[in-house]
Design an enzyme around this catalytic site. Structure first.
Site, PDB file in Angstrom:
ATOM      1  N   LYS A 130      -1.797  -3.198   3.185  1.00 31.91           N
ATOM      2  CA  LYS A 130      -1.598  -1.950   2.438  1.00 31.91           C
ATOM      3  C   LYS A 130      -2.940  -1.506   1.871  1.00 31.91           C
ATOM      4  O   LYS A 130      -3.732  -2.339   1.398  1.00 31.91           O
ATOM      5  CB  LYS A 130      -0.581  -2.200   1.324  1.00 31.91           C
ATOM      6  CG  LYS A 130      -0.082  -0.958   0.610  1.00 31.91           C
ATOM      7  CD  LYS A 130       0.951  -1.328  -0.467  1.00 31.91           C
ATOM      8  CE  LYS A 130       1.518  -0.117  -1.173  1.00 31.91           C
ATOM      9  NZ  LYS A 130       2.485  -0.484  -2.228  1.00 31.91           N
ATOM     10  N   SER A 205       6.531   2.372  -1.979  1.00 29.85           N
ATOM     11  CA  SER A 205       5.267   2.938  -1.549  1.00 29.85           C
ATOM     12  C   SER A 205       4.656   2.242  -0.327  1.00 29.85           C
ATOM     13  O   SER A 205       3.837   2.835   0.359  1.00 29.85           O
ATOM     14  CB  SER A 205       4.271   2.898  -2.702  1.00 29.85           C
ATOM     15  OG  SER A 205       3.978   1.566  -3.068  1.00 29.85           O
ATOM     16  N   SER A 229       8.446  -1.437  -4.225  1.00 28.69           N
ATOM     17  CA  SER A 229       7.629  -0.872  -3.154  1.00 28.69           C
ATOM     18  C   SER A 229       7.510  -1.723  -1.896  1.00 28.69           C
ATOM     19  O   SER A 229       7.017  -1.247  -0.881  1.00 28.69           O
ATOM     20  CB  SER A 229       6.220  -0.555  -3.676  1.00 28.69           C
ATOM     21  OG  SER A 229       6.263   0.607  -4.457  1.00 28.69           O
TER      22      SER A 229
END
Lengths: 553, 549
Positions: A130, A205, A229
């Protein structure tokens, strides 16, 4: 409310499947037939005729490398091919590592194998990271314009550990700016599509990390979970998402959103892969004083076949199903999937009872107060002075104002404003302090429920993936979607999300995720239960249509 | 990692000193302003005695003003700790290093970097807390104090807010005799741990500013006093005692010029007898203790005069800067209400927990603090003048104590150290640790004089040799054949020689000019190369001179 139907025949059926045996120890004594029903790479091996149970891609890769069936370069090339084909549709990555560099690293793994040198368990495994996790050789923007082009001078501890075990970082995955959002629509750069339905969001996210693993663009990926997330996108994309206990994994190098809630988590297409990745990144780190000193147990040993061979492998385990997570506002399809999952757990020998967490609904507002407060502070460092985008201005205040006005997106600004407000003199007691009190209540009620139960279960999200744009202009609706997950962050507990069924609401079948919540630092139990659940769940395949036929798992 | 380049802040010259922006950061102010810097440089060489005189003249007016008014003074002091590494990362800090050479992702506030507390900071805080007679918090925590400034890389300072590590203490001190002397006890409100900020460097052209983060993250202790001081001298002596204390404890070098010890003063005046405080004014840019004293005296005068003119309402809550060149305070900024730092607990650091054992261990290892040393010296019978001199510098005190431990006579040891040793140190601008004389040899020297092995005069000669070149007393006496002559026959022989060589003077003496005794004694001493025992010499000399009259 839960029907107890015993399906012993299911378990028996599974015995015919050659590949539920996942991780015999030691790995070297692995018999190929246990694993290679699933094909790695572009050379499909024979598919098993009757089942689509997920296997560990990591163990498969490790085995095929050690048995010289495939080279790391071949494996890398096959993933890169898929990555390139899927990427224009999905946009999972903000940055893809230089292909030459990936292949060079793969060659290095092959050379080690040739020389009979030890290869780490992640040797030749392509890992997505990420983009809010720092990597020294790639940009790390956290999905924000304010960090556009920023390259950190260091690797996050989790990334460093992945590399040490031979993992190859394939690229940086898309996310909502600084992790603030549930769809990746909050990314300053692009929106990622859901591999199951490209008109839907992948969740967020960590949507890029989830989509990339779901579409087999990489083997596993790292995400971060502040309020869900990792778990919500895992649910939306039909992959396994693991949020460890707060403190289990070092946060050093994770771009802070809300420090007391942030946790680096793992995505995989099997519980085993998520567990192996967690094993790799766990442990105390002297660069993070909130990382735990606790010993990290051997998670991999949980993925053995022995317990699944029994007819009721989870006999005696107490499972609490959280009543508040199946009430109004939760899609009927989701509720029925979770109830089916519960009955599956009963089939496996668990006793499932309903538990009530009266403080559950308080978690959402408390979470948004605390996360916003901490974020307003954590994001103060983006002032345009040292790194990121600086707007030239006549006065210092304008330099700050303009750099931040242009650098941050609307959701980030909203949370900075909310957090600044909540921490202001005269409001602190009413908001921040009160939210901390709620947090204590939430923590205590989880503790009590987990004293009575081995794990708690709930949906990972109130619905399956929704359309891109559907909630974009309704922040409150978006926040409400986090109801299933935020309490776990407030309590700092570990939770595993794994696909358990499909929502048949829309034209396409979208996966539904089951959330299993464990006691602090008891990832071991979650992984064991999750693995048995996954290996005995019949009738579902969680490989999205975008993955070319022949690549199964 | 240090290769990350710092860009300049592109701001126009007019805005280089955006004081309105400085509101949040007190400690670095004097570093951020060019004109202030030059002013303090130009006045640096002013002789100290002169400033004392100024202060005294001033004091007369002041005394008059203070018959009707009373000043209330409190001080906030920042002490930079001399730990090997910074508070929250592994960087070292060396004053004067090239800009941005002692930095890392943590103290640069890079995304993803986290603070990890240096446990030495806690140790220093506990030491100082105990030495200041404070109550220690067994459970304290760090908080974030939030404001924007380019020298603050994270946008917040890690500090302690509602639960400081130490509270409710006091400090004892003795005022210098030239200011009337006397003992004082001032309250300490709190001591807390925090980190320092970086520094802004302004280019000559003034078109932009640069950030040096070497100092960012250096550990500080902030010590807040009760508003117990009533005059500039008291305030300056409070600062000096704190400096002495941190040096005794070894927690800081306490150097004001390098900014290792920084004082901000809060001052108000009120008519005597009035219960409530007057309007408080803060003074910054105080780079020496004399500046503290003079700034306060100036400010008292200013405020009282405004009161006397009926203009008391012109005293507003504000921050004023001491201008050393002009010897006055000027408005820096008026308060726009209380700044809101939005403190909240630092989530990146665990709480600070002290065990009773830990505290007792540190208490047991504390050195004798200045106050205890002074009281002990006083009890030993030293005069207050001597006490204050000897206890002023921890190294001098240690030297003195070591000399005594070798059995030296207390009064003589004090005199030697305060006299010739101190004079040498002053002339050569060296500290007592840098001279070659050891306490052992000083004790030996004193003993040799006391037992008559050498004369005081010879002792003095040897002393300078010992200070400059080292060696031992015994070795020098032997090498230079300096043993005192006490044999009366030998001395008589020399006296006879001198008397016979100076018949005219002998005659004059016997004619009543008895002052000439000194002349003869000097001649004899010269004859003996200074080695004759003066007592014996004078006794025999007098006998001889008076015998034939």
């Amino acid at each position: 409310m839960l029907t107890t139907v015993h399906h012993h025949q299911r378990v028996l059926l599974l015995h015919r499947s050659p590949h539920f045996i996942l991780s015999p120890k030691p790995l070297h004594s692995f018999t190929p037939k246990c694993l290679f029903s699933s094909s790695i790479a572009s050379k499909p091996l024979t598919q098993p005729p009757t089942t689509n149970l997920p296997t560990s891609q990591i163990l498969s890769i490790h085995h095929s490398l050690l048995t010289r069936q495939l080279t790391a370069v071949e494996i890398a090339e096959s993933y890169l091919t898929r990555l390139r084909i899927a990427e224009p549709k999905l946009r999972s990555f903000l940055h893809i590592a230089d292909e030459e560099s990936i292949l060079r690293q793969a060659e290095e793994v092959d050379r080690k194998i040739e020389r009979n040198e030890e290869v780490g368990l992640l040797g030749g495994v392509l890992v997505g990271v990420k983009d809010n996790i720092c990597t020294s050789d790639m940009p790390s923007t956290a999905g924000s314009k304010i960090l556009d082009g920023y390259r950190p001078p260091f690797d996050a501890t989790a990334v460093k550990k992945v590399k040490e075990l031979g993992g190859i970082i394939v690229g940086k995955t898309n996310l909502d700016e600084f992790g603030m959002g549930s769809t990746t629509e909050g990314s300053a750069f692009q929106v990622t599509a859901n591999p199951w339905d490209e008109s839907c969001v992948p969740g967020g996210s960590s949507g890029g990390s989830a989509a990339a693993v779901s579409a087999r663009q990489c083997v596993v990926s790292l995400g971060s979970d502040t309020g869900g997330s990792v778990r919500q996108p895992a649910s939306f994309c039909g992959v396994v998402g693991l949020k460890p206990t707060y403190g289990r994994v070092s946060r050093y190098g994770l771009v802070a959103y809300a420090s007391s809630l942030d946790a680096i988590g793992c995505f995989g297409t099997s519980v085993a892969d998520a567990g192996i990745l967690l094993q790799a990144i766990s442990g105390h780190d002297r660069f993070d004083s909130t990382s735990s000193m606790r010993e990290v147990p051997e998670f991999i040993s949980k993925f053995t076949a022995s317990n699944i061979l029994e007819s009721r492998p989870l006999q005696g385990l107490r499972v609490g199903i959280i009543r508040e997570t199946l009430e109004d506002g939760v899609d009927a399809n989701v509720v029925s999937s979770i109830c089916e999952a519960a009955s599956h757990l009963e089939d496996l020998g668990c006793s499932v009872t309903e538990v009530s967490l009266p403080s559950f609904s308080l978690g959402l507002p408390a979470y948004y107060v605390l996360a916003s407060s901490e974020s307003s502070s954590n994001l103060s460092r983006y002032d345009g002075v040292r790194y990121g985008n600086q707007v030239t201005a006549d006065e210092l205040t304008n330099l700050y104002g303009e750099s931040r006005a242009r650098g941050f997106g609307p959701e980030v600004k909203r949370r900075i404003l909310m957090g600044t407000y909540a921490l202001s003199a005269g409001y602190y007691d009413a908001y921040y302090k009160r939210a901390q009190q709620v947090r204590t209540v939430v923590r205590k009620s989880f503790k009590a429920a987990l004293d009575e139960n081995d794990i708690l279960i709930s949906p990972a999200a109130p619905s399956a993936a929704y359309k891109i744009g559907e909630k974009k202009n309704d922040p409150l609706a978006m926040y409400a979607g986090d109801i299933m997950t935020v309490n776990v962050n407030l309590a700092g507990l570990p939770a595993l999300v794994l696909p358990c069924g499909f929502s048949e609401a829309g034209p396409a079948n979208l996966p539904v995720g089951l959330q299993m919540i464990g006691a602090a630092f008891d990832e071991e139990k979650l992984l064991r239960i999750g693995h048995v659940f996954e290996q005995t769940l019949k009738g579902h395949s969680f490989v999205p249509p975008i993955v070319p036929a022949g690549f199964g798992s | 990692m240090t290769s990350v380049l710092f860009r300049g802040l592109q701001i126009r010259p007019l805005c280089i000193y955006p004081f309105s922006l400085l509101t949040k950061k007190a400690g670095v102010l004097y570093c951020t302003s060019n004109n202030l810097h030059t002013q303090s440089v130009t006045t640096q060489d002013k002789p100290k005695s002169q400033s004392k005189v100024v202060a005294r003249n001033h004091n007369k007016t002041l005394d008059k003003l203070l018959t009707d008014y009373e000043a209330i003074i409190g001080i906030e002091t920042h002490v930079q700790l001399s730990t090997v590494t910074k508070a929250f990362c592994g960087c070292d800090y060396n004053y004067g290093s090239e800009p941005n050479t002692n930095i890392c992702p943590v103290c640069m506030g890079l995304p993803g970097a986290l603070p990890v507390l240096n446990s030495k900071v806690i140790e220093c805080a506990v030491k100082l807390g105990l030495a200041l007679n404070c109550k220690l918090s067994l459970n304290s925590k760090f908080d974030r104090k939030q404001y924007f400034y380019p020298d603050l890389p994270k946008g917040y300072q890690i500090s302690q807010f509602d639960i400081p590590i130490a509270t409710s203490g006091y400090i004892d001190l003795d005022l210098p005799l030239e200011y009337g002397g006397g003992h004082r006890k001032f309250g300490i409100t709190r001591v807390h741990m925090e980190e320092d900020a970086g520094k802004l460097l302004h280019t000559d052209g003034g078109s932009h500013s640069q950030v040096d983060l070497n100092r960012a993250g250096v550990p500080l202790l902030e010590i807040v006093s009760e508003p117990d001081m009533r005059s500039g001298i008291e305030a300056a002596e409070y600062g000096a005692e704190l400096q002495r204390l941190v040096r005794y404890l070894g927690v800081s070098n306490g150097n004001m010029q390098e900014g290792s010890l920084r004082c901000d003063v809060n001052i108000s005046v009120r008519p005597r007898g009035q219960a409530e405080f007057g309007t408080k004014v803060e003074i910054k840019n105080l780079n020496s203790f004399s500046a503290i004293s003079r700034a306060i005296d100036y400010e008292i005068t200013r405020q009282v005069q405004l009161h006397n003119q009926g203009l008391g309402d012109q005293i507003v809550q504000e921050t004023r800067l001491w201008e050393d060149g002009a010897q006055k305070t000027v408005t820096m900024r008026k308060k726009e209400g209380l700044a809101d730092y939005r403190y909240f607990p630092e989530p990146d650091l665990p709480e600070v927990t002290l065990t009773k054992e830990y505290i007792e261990d540190i208490r047991g290892s504390l050195p004798e603090i200045p106050e205890l040393k002074r009281r002990r010296y006083e009890q030993m019978g030293l005069s207050m003048q001597d006490v204050l001199f000897l206890a002023n510098d921890v190294h001098v005190a240690e030297f003195f104590d070591a000399t005594l431990s070798k059995g030296a006579d207390m009064k003589l040891a004090a005199n030697w150290i305060m006299g010739d040793v101190a004079a040498y140190m002053k002339n050569e601008k060296v500290s007592i640790n840098e001279i070659k004389l050891t306490p052992d040899e000083l004790a030996e020297l004193i003993d040799s004089i006391k037992t008559g092995t050498i004369s005081g005069k010879i002792g003095k000669e040897i002393l300078f040799e010992l200070i400059a070149k080292g060696g031992t007393v015994k070795g020098l006496i032997k090498e230079k054949n300096l043993v005192q002559i006490t044999n009366p026959a030998e001395i008589e022989q020399m006296i006879d020689k001198v008397l016979s060589e100076n018949p005219k003077q002998v005659e004059q003496y016997r004619g009543g000019k008895t002052k000439l005794q000194g002349f003869f004694a000097g001649q004899v001493m010269k004859e003996s190369k200074g080695k004759a025992n003066p007592g014996v010499l004078n006794k025999i000399l007098l006998e001889k001179l008076n015998a034939k009259s």
